[in-house]
Design a protein around this motif. Structure first.
Motif, PDB file in Angstrom:
ATOM      1  N   GLY A  83       0.764  -1.231   0.000  1.00  0.00           N
ATOM      2  CA  GLY A  83       0.000   0.000   0.000  1.00  0.00           C
ATOM      3  C   GLY A  83       0.797   1.284   0.000  1.00  0.00           C
ATOM      4  O   GLY A  83       0.235   2.356  -0.239  1.00  0.00           O
ATOM      5  N   THR A  84       2.111   1.222   0.242  1.00  0.00           N
ATOM      6  CA  THR A  84       2.913   2.442   0.306  1.00  0.00           C
ATOM      7  C   THR A  84       3.059   3.067  -1.076  1.00  0.00           C
ATOM      8  O   THR A  84       3.443   2.389  -2.035  1.00  0.00           O
ATOM      9  N   GLU A  85       2.771   4.336  -1.175  1.00  0.00           N
ATOM     10  CA  GLU A  85       2.925   5.065  -2.432  1.00  0.00           C
ATOM     11  C   GLU A  85       4.324   5.664  -2.503  1.00  0.00           C
ATOM     12  O   GLU A  85       4.866   6.132  -1.507  1.00  0.00           O
ATOM     13  N   GLY A  86       4.888   5.676  -3.692  1.00  0.00           N
ATOM     14  CA  GLY A  86       6.195   6.286  -3.887  1.00  0.00           C
ATOM     15  C   GLY A  86       7.329   5.397  -3.424  1.00  0.00           C
ATOM     16  O   GLY A  86       7.146   4.266  -2.997  1.00  0.00           O
ATOM     17  N   GLU A  87       8.530   5.930  -3.531  1.00  0.00           N
ATOM     18  CA  GLU A  87       9.740   5.204  -3.168  1.00  0.00           C
ATOM     19  C   GLU A  87      10.361   5.799  -1.900  1.00  0.00           C
ATOM     20  O   GLU A  87      10.237   7.000  -1.648  1.00  0.00           O
ATOM     21  N   PRO A  88      11.069   4.952  -1.111  1.00  0.00           N
ATOM     22  CA  PRO A  88      11.163   3.495  -1.222  1.00  0.00           C
ATOM     23  C   PRO A  88       9.925   2.799  -0.669  1.00  0.00           C
ATOM     24  O   PRO A  88       9.333   3.252   0.310  1.00  0.00           O
ATOM     25  N   VAL A  89       9.562   1.708  -1.278  1.00  0.00           N
ATOM     26  CA  VAL A  89       8.337   1.007  -0.915  1.00  0.00           C
ATOM     27  C   VAL A  89       8.408   0.455   0.503  1.00  0.00           C
ATOM     28  O   VAL A  89       7.401   0.400   1.215  1.00  0.00           O
ATOM     29  N   LEU A  90       9.594   0.056   0.932  1.00  0.00           N
ATOM     30  CA  LEU A  90       9.761  -0.579   2.241  1.00  0.00           C
ATOM     31  C   LEU A  90      10.132   0.410   3.340  1.00  0.00           C
ATOM     32  O   LEU A  90      10.599  -0.005   4.407  1.00  0.00           O
ATOM     33  N   ARG A  91       9.908   1.683   3.121  1.00  0.00           N
ATOM     34  CA  ARG A  91      10.373   2.660   4.112  1.00  0.00           C
ATOM     35  C   ARG A  91       9.653   2.538   5.448  1.00  0.00           C
ATOM     36  O   ARG A  91      10.192   2.962   6.489  1.00  0.00           O
ATOM     37  N   ASN A  92       8.444   1.990   5.466  1.00  0.00           N
ATOM     38  CA  ASN A  92       7.701   1.849   6.723  1.00  0.00           C
ATOM     39  C   ASN A  92       7.810   0.451   7.342  1.00  0.00           C
ATOM     40  O   ASN A  92       7.257   0.215   8.422  1.00  0.00           O
ATOM     41  N   VAL A  93       8.507  -0.447   6.664  1.00  0.00           N
ATOM     42  CA  VAL A  93       8.642  -1.805   7.190  1.00  0.00           C
ATOM     43  C   VAL A  93       9.418  -1.842   8.509  1.00  0.00           C
ATOM     44  O   VAL A  93       9.085  -2.635   9.395  1.00  0.00           O
ATOM     45  N   PRO A  94      10.469  -1.016   8.710  1.00  0.00           N
ATOM     46  CA  PRO A  94      11.135  -1.031  10.024  1.00  0.00           C
ATOM     47  C   PRO A  94      10.177  -0.743  11.177  1.00  0.00           C
ATOM     48  O   PRO A  94      10.362  -1.275  12.282  1.00  0.00           O
ATOM     49  N   LEU A  95       9.164   0.075  10.940  1.00  0.00           N
ATOM     50  CA  LEU A  95       8.181   0.335  11.987  1.00  0.00           C
ATOM     51  C   LEU A  95       7.396  -0.932  12.313  1.00  0.00           C
ATOM     52  O   LEU A  95       7.119  -1.214  13.497  1.00  0.00           O
ATOM     53  N   VAL A  96       7.046  -1.692  11.288  1.00  0.00           N
ATOM     54  CA  VAL A  96       6.349  -2.962  11.510  1.00  0.00           C
ATOM     55  C   VAL A  96       7.222  -3.905  12.330  1.00  0.00           C
ATOM     56  O   VAL A  96       6.748  -4.560  13.272  1.00  0.00           O
ATOM     57  N   LEU A  97       8.498  -3.974  11.989  1.00  0.00           N
ATOM     58  CA  LEU A  97       9.408  -4.856  12.715  1.00  0.00           C
ATOM     59  C   LEU A  97       9.581  -4.401  14.154  1.00  0.00           C
ATOM     60  O   LEU A  97       9.650  -5.229  15.078  1.00  0.00           O
ATOM     61  N   ALA A  98       9.631  -3.092  14.377  1.00  0.00           N
ATOM     62  CA  ALA A  98       9.741  -2.579  15.744  1.00  0.00           C
ATOM     63  C   ALA A  98       8.507  -2.941  16.562  1.00  0.00           C
ATOM     64  O   ALA A  98       8.619  -3.328  17.737  1.00  0.00           O
ATOM     65  N   MET A  99       7.335  -2.827  15.961  1.00  0.00           N
ATOM     66  CA  MET A  99       6.110  -3.191  16.667  1.00  0.00           C
ATOM     67  C   MET A  99       6.080  -4.692  16.966  1.00  0.00           C
ATOM     68  O   MET A  99       5.577  -5.123  18.007  1.00  0.00           O
ATOM     69  N   ALA A 100       6.618  -5.503  16.043  1.00  0.00           N
ATOM     70  CA  ALA A 100       6.682  -6.946  16.280  1.00  0.00           C
ATOM     71  C   ALA A 100       7.584  -7.258  17.468  1.00  0.00           C
ATOM     72  O   ALA A 100       7.302  -8.176  18.258  1.00  0.00           O
TER      73      ALA A 100
END
Length: 256
Positions: A83-100
């Motif tokens: 769902g992330t628009e624009g680049e980089p696509v994985l820029r919000n993935v570290p937040l997911v990992l932190a929440m995990a």
């Protein structure tokens, strides 16, 4: 299930990833969130399969909590990559990992009975979350410059390397290197007939995917016959999930 049979199923899952990428309407072009849905669905399925079997594979004490944390991490990362628009696509993935990571500690706090093997449980849960998050790399790779072509070529290389590892020739490090080489050749050959990716880039992606198969095969050889069906799910899914983020890195660094 034996090492050979697990390798065959890993090859099947890799082929499913390639097929999902090929369903995109613009193979060879960068695809947006709406067009990458088949690949995102497959990546989410990989995360779920991994979550179901991760705790039994590592024989962790709090299997319910581990399953929930790993599943949420994998599904969250796939959703973000999709769902992330624009680049980089994985820029919000570290937040997911932190929440995990936070959820892993919360799951331990909710345990009863004295929390035996606490460190092992936390480390195993966090490791599973990291592996599940890696599956989102397939979605990000599909939305990269090379688009679905990169995913198809890499998944073909992964499938070939996995299939070779199921044969008697793939024994020990020397035999595993044969699978790595053949996986690279297969990916390079696929890249030669796909748009937006050159054979050299496909070769590199295939070699990386094959190396993942080789390393994890040698690791799981210490468990030659998994009796738990749930553990088998994690064992056959792990190479495909881990390869996702590595393929994305190859796409960023190699593909012009």
């Amino acid at each position: 299930m034996t090492v050979t049979t697990r390798a065959v199923w890993t090859a099947v899952l890799s082929a499913v990833v390639a097929a999902a990428a090929a369903f995109g309407p613009s193979v060879g072009a960068s695809i947006g969130p709406g067009e990458v849905l088949p690949l995102a669905v497959v990546a989410a399925a990989l995360a779920i399969l991994l979550a179901i079997g991760w705790a039994p594979l590592l024989r962790l004490p709090a299997q319910g909590g581990t399953t929930v944390v790993v599943a949420l991490a994998g599904l969250g990362a796939v959703a973000v990559a999709w769902g992330t628009e624009g680049e980089p696509v994985l820029r919000n993935v570290p937040l997911v990992l932190a929440m995990a990571l936070v959820l892993a500690f919360v799951a331990e706090m909710l345990r009863r009975g004295g929390r035996p093997r606490l460190v092992e449980s936390v480390s195993g849960t966090v490791t599973g979350a990291v592996v599940a998050v890696c599956a989102s790399g397939w979605v990000a790779a599909g939305r990269s410059e090379a688009g679905a072509s990169l995913v198809v070529a890499s998944a073909i290389g992964l499938a070939v390397a996995s299939a070779v590892s199921a044969t008697p020739v793939a024994r020990g490090w020397a035999g595993s290197l044969v699978g790595v080489a053949l996986g690279g050749v297969a990916a390079g050959g696929a890249a030669a007939v796909l748009p937006s990716i050159d054979p050299i880039s496909g070769l590199v992606a295939g070699l990386v995917s094959g190396l993942v198969v080789a390393v994890l095969r040698l690791l799981f050889e210490r468990q030659p016959a998994l009796t738990s069906r749930r553990a088998v799910l994690a064992a056959v899914t792990t190479p495909v999930a881990v390869a996702g983020v590595l393929v994305f890195v190859v796409g960023r660094l190699v593909v012009a």
